[in-house]
Design a protein around this motif. Structure first.
Motif, PDB file in Angstrom:
ATOM      1  N   VAL A 265     -38.279 -21.904   8.186  1.00  0.00           N
ATOM      2  CA  VAL A 265     -37.563 -21.120   9.179  1.00  0.00           C
ATOM      3  C   VAL A 265     -36.950 -19.897   8.516  1.00  0.00           C
ATOM      4  O   VAL A 265     -36.865 -19.798   7.282  1.00  0.00           O
ATOM      5  CB  VAL A 265     -36.441 -21.959   9.842  1.00  0.00           C
ATOM      6  CG1 VAL A 265     -37.033 -23.150  10.580  1.00  0.00           C
ATOM      7  CG2 VAL A 265     -35.419 -22.406   8.835  1.00  0.00           C
ATOM      8  N   THR A 266     -36.527 -18.996   9.339  1.00  0.00           N
ATOM      9  CA  THR A 266     -35.788 -17.811   8.892  1.00  0.00           C
ATOM     10  C   THR A 266     -34.386 -17.899   9.472  1.00  0.00           C
ATOM     11  O   THR A 266     -34.219 -18.115  10.668  1.00  0.00           O
ATOM     12  CB  THR A 266     -36.477 -16.524   9.364  1.00  0.00           C
ATOM     13  OG1 THR A 266     -37.805 -16.491   8.836  1.00  0.00           O
ATOM     14  CG2 THR A 266     -35.698 -15.303   8.909  1.00  0.00           C
ATOM     15  N   TYR A 320     -31.237 -19.445  13.583  1.00  0.00           N
ATOM     16  CA  TYR A 320     -32.479 -19.649  12.833  1.00  0.00           C
ATOM     17  C   TYR A 320     -33.657 -19.495  13.782  1.00  0.00           C
ATOM     18  O   TYR A 320     -33.559 -19.707  14.983  1.00  0.00           O
ATOM     19  CB  TYR A 320     -32.503 -21.007  12.129  1.00  0.00           C
ATOM     20  CG  TYR A 320     -32.206 -22.208  13.004  1.00  0.00           C
ATOM     21  CD1 TYR A 320     -33.214 -22.851  13.707  1.00  0.00           C
ATOM     22  CD2 TYR A 320     -30.913 -22.696  13.110  1.00  0.00           C
ATOM     23  CE1 TYR A 320     -32.944 -23.945  14.498  1.00  0.00           C
ATOM     24  CE2 TYR A 320     -30.626 -23.789  13.903  1.00  0.00           C
ATOM     25  CZ  TYR A 320     -31.646 -24.419  14.594  1.00  0.00           C
ATOM     26  OH  TYR A 320     -31.370 -25.501  15.390  1.00  0.00           O
ATOM     27  N   PHE A 321     -34.792 -19.115  13.185  1.00  0.00           N
ATOM     28  CA  PHE A 321     -36.016 -18.826  13.936  1.00  0.00           C
ATOM     29  C   PHE A 321     -37.144 -19.668  13.360  1.00  0.00           C
ATOM     30  O   PHE A 321     -37.224 -19.870  12.148  1.00  0.00           O
ATOM     31  CB  PHE A 321     -36.366 -17.341  13.857  1.00  0.00           C
ATOM     32  CG  PHE A 321     -35.363 -16.434  14.494  1.00  0.00           C
ATOM     33  CD1 PHE A 321     -35.593 -15.893  15.733  1.00  0.00           C
ATOM     34  CD2 PHE A 321     -34.160 -16.124  13.843  1.00  0.00           C
ATOM     35  CE1 PHE A 321     -34.670 -15.047  16.322  1.00  0.00           C
ATOM     36  CE2 PHE A 321     -33.242 -15.291  14.422  1.00  0.00           C
ATOM     37  CZ  PHE A 321     -33.490 -14.761  15.674  1.00  0.00           C
ATOM     38  N   GLY A 322     -38.008 -20.159  14.223  1.00  0.00           N
ATOM     39  CA  GLY A 322     -39.133 -20.987  13.815  1.00  0.00           C
ATOM     40  C   GLY A 322     -38.928 -22.457  14.107  1.00  0.00           C
ATOM     41  O   GLY A 322     -39.836 -23.262  13.890  1.00  0.00           O
ATOM     42  N   ALA A 323     -37.781 -22.854  14.613  1.00  0.00           N
ATOM     43  CA  ALA A 323     -37.494 -24.240  14.976  1.00  0.00           C
ATOM     44  C   ALA A 323     -36.354 -24.218  16.004  1.00  0.00           C
ATOM     45  O   ALA A 323     -35.481 -23.350  15.946  1.00  0.00           O
ATOM     46  CB  ALA A 323     -37.106 -25.067  13.755  1.00  0.00           C
ATOM     47  N   PRO A 324     -36.336 -25.143  16.945  1.00  0.00           N
ATOM     48  CA  PRO A 324     -37.379 -26.161  17.172  1.00  0.00           C
ATOM     49  C   PRO A 324     -38.610 -25.605  17.866  1.00  0.00           C
ATOM     50  O   PRO A 324     -39.606 -26.292  18.000  1.00  0.00           O
ATOM     51  CB  PRO A 324     -36.660 -27.173  18.065  1.00  0.00           C
ATOM     52  CG  PRO A 324     -35.705 -26.354  18.840  1.00  0.00           C
ATOM     53  CD  PRO A 324     -35.225 -25.269  17.917  1.00  0.00           C
ATOM     54  N   VAL A 325     -38.558 -24.307  18.314  1.00  0.00           N
ATOM     55  CA  VAL A 325     -39.736 -23.703  18.927  1.00  0.00           C
ATOM     56  C   VAL A 325     -40.637 -23.164  17.814  1.00  0.00           C
ATOM     57  O   VAL A 325     -40.230 -22.271  17.060  1.00  0.00           O
ATOM     58  CB  VAL A 325     -39.328 -22.568  19.887  1.00  0.00           C
ATOM     59  CG1 VAL A 325     -40.561 -21.969  20.546  1.00  0.00           C
ATOM     60  CG2 VAL A 325     -38.347 -23.067  20.921  1.00  0.00           C
ATOM     61  N   CYS A 327     -42.993 -20.953  15.701  1.00  0.00           N
ATOM     62  CA  CYS A 327     -43.259 -19.513  15.794  1.00  0.00           C
ATOM     63  C   CYS A 327     -43.824 -19.059  14.445  1.00  0.00           C
ATOM     64  O   CYS A 327     -43.166 -19.219  13.395  1.00  0.00           O
ATOM     65  CB  CYS A 327     -41.972 -18.761  16.123  1.00  0.00           C
ATOM     66  SG  CYS A 327     -42.189 -16.973  16.255  1.00  0.00           S
ATOM     67  N   GLU A 328     -45.035 -18.499  14.436  1.00  0.00           N
ATOM     68  CA  GLU A 328     -45.675 -18.105  13.186  1.00  0.00           C
ATOM     69  C   GLU A 328     -44.990 -16.889  12.561  1.00  0.00           C
ATOM     70  O   GLU A 328     -44.886 -16.781  11.342  1.00  0.00           O
ATOM     71  CB  GLU A 328     -47.156 -17.817  13.427  1.00  0.00           C
ATOM     72  CG  GLU A 328     -47.963 -19.047  13.854  1.00  0.00           C
ATOM     73  CD  GLU A 328     -49.427 -18.725  14.052  1.00  0.00           C
ATOM     74  OE1 GLU A 328     -49.794 -17.539  13.899  1.00  0.00           O
ATOM     75  OE2 GLU A 328     -50.214 -19.652  14.356  1.00  0.00           O
TER      76      GLU A 328
END
Length: 347
Positions: A265-266, A320-325, A327-328
């Motif tokens: 994640v970021t 945070y980005f990339g969780a739980p959704v 996302c590449e």
């Protein structure tokens, strides 16, 4: 609902009409039987008296005296025929002059007392004429039941019909009132369901009874409270959690075990530059208003880029980005969210 009320009212009216007709028929039949029994009893007594009075004239073969006896009998209400027969069954006297001298059947042969038999609407009654236990003749009379019974039964039917009509009117009024009491709460409940369907989650229907309709109304109110509470939760969390996470929380099975998962994640951190110096010159209410406004701007930008807000720390926000959704390009989304926050604050 009106159709239900109409059908129920029609059913009540039909039942009342059938009940009234059945009661009228039963009462009329019972009264007719009682009247006919009374007429037969009176006729037997009258025929016995006529036979008793005809003993001596028959023995003396006094036709004139017999005619007088039969003539007096004609004054009896409802009597349409009367005759006296001698021991040879020859008519000695009769109200019908054409019967004089005719030979007719004895109706009391083989019996010692008066007897009655019905022929259509006529009740024929015969009593043996006996002298010292020796049969010397027979007295016969005929009573018309149409004259004696039908008028009384017809009057009773009119009275019973009036009573039945009054009961029917009262029953209809009572039935309509009962249907109104029954359908009224259901109609209010239906209106509440329609308002709830239209989105008015504050709709409540006050229960008016302790029966099944009252229980259904209380269940409806509990459902409305649950939906309203769910909307409040969705509204509160929707400001900081994206739709995917919110839907998973609200619609996921209750009691599911929480399991960890490893994701790349970021993470984004953003805070207000020089917040300490800035807040020293503001009132507490102004500080809170400033934080709310900035956090709302930041939250909108983060959620628009499919980010998830983790927490607010003082004047900063962590997401945070990339969780739980999944996302590449979560890193790019995080950078773009930071740029959006800068632009929103500048605007």
């Amino acid at each position: 609902m009106r159709s239900l009320q109409f059908k129920f009212s029609a059913l009540v009216v039909a039942l009342l009409v059938l009940a009234g007709l059945a009661l009228t028929w039963m009462a009329t039949r019972h009264e007719r039987a009682a009247l006919e029994a009374e007429v037969a009893k009176r006729g037997l007594a009258f025929a016995s008296n006529l036979a008793e009075d005809a003993k001596e004239p028959l023995l003396a073969e006094d036709g004139l005296a017999l005619e007088v006896l039969v003539g007096h009998a004609s004054s009896e209400p409802g009597l349409v025929a009367a005759r006296v027969l001698d021991r040879h069954a020859v008519v000695g006297a009769s109200l019908d002059a054409d019967e004089a001298g005719l030979v007719l059947d004895m109706q009391t042969e083989g019996v010692t007392g008066p007897a009655a038999r019905r022929l259509g609407h006529l009740l024929w009654i015969a009593a043996p004429v006996a002298y010292s236990d020796v049969r010397v003749g027979e007295a016969q009379i005929a009573l018309d039941l149409k004259i004696l019974v039908d008028p009384v039964v017809a009057e009773s039917q009119r009275q019973l019909s009036s009573v039945a009509l009054a009961i029917l009117v009262l029953g209809v009024v009572g039935g309509i009132g009962f249907v109104a009491l029954l359908v009224g709460p259901i109609r209010r409940l239906r209106a509440g369901v329609e308002r709830l369907t239209e989105g008015d989650l504050a709709t409540r229907v006050p229960p008016t009874s302790l029966d099944e309709v009252g229980e259904l109304t209380r269940a409806f109110n509990k459902m409305g409270e649950s939906l309203q509470q769910k909307e409040r939760i969705q509204s509160a969390f929707g400001r900081y959690v994206n739709d995917y996470v919110l839907t998973t929380l609200l619609e996921g099975p209750e009691g599911d075990p929480l399991e960890g998962a490893e994701r790349e994640v970021t993470i984004l951190f953003a805070d207000i530059r020089s917040f300490t110096r800035l807040s020293e010159g503001l009132k507490a209410t102004d500080v809170v208003r400033l934080l709310n406004e900035v956090f709302q701007l930041a939250s909108d930008c983060i959620l628009a880029r499919s980010g998830t807000i983790d927490k607010f720390i003082g004047d900063s926000v962590m997401a945070y980005f990339g969780a739980p959704v999944p996302c590449e390009d979560h890193a790019a989304q995080a950078v773009q969210a930071a740029i959006d926050i800068e632009q929103a604050v500048a605007e």
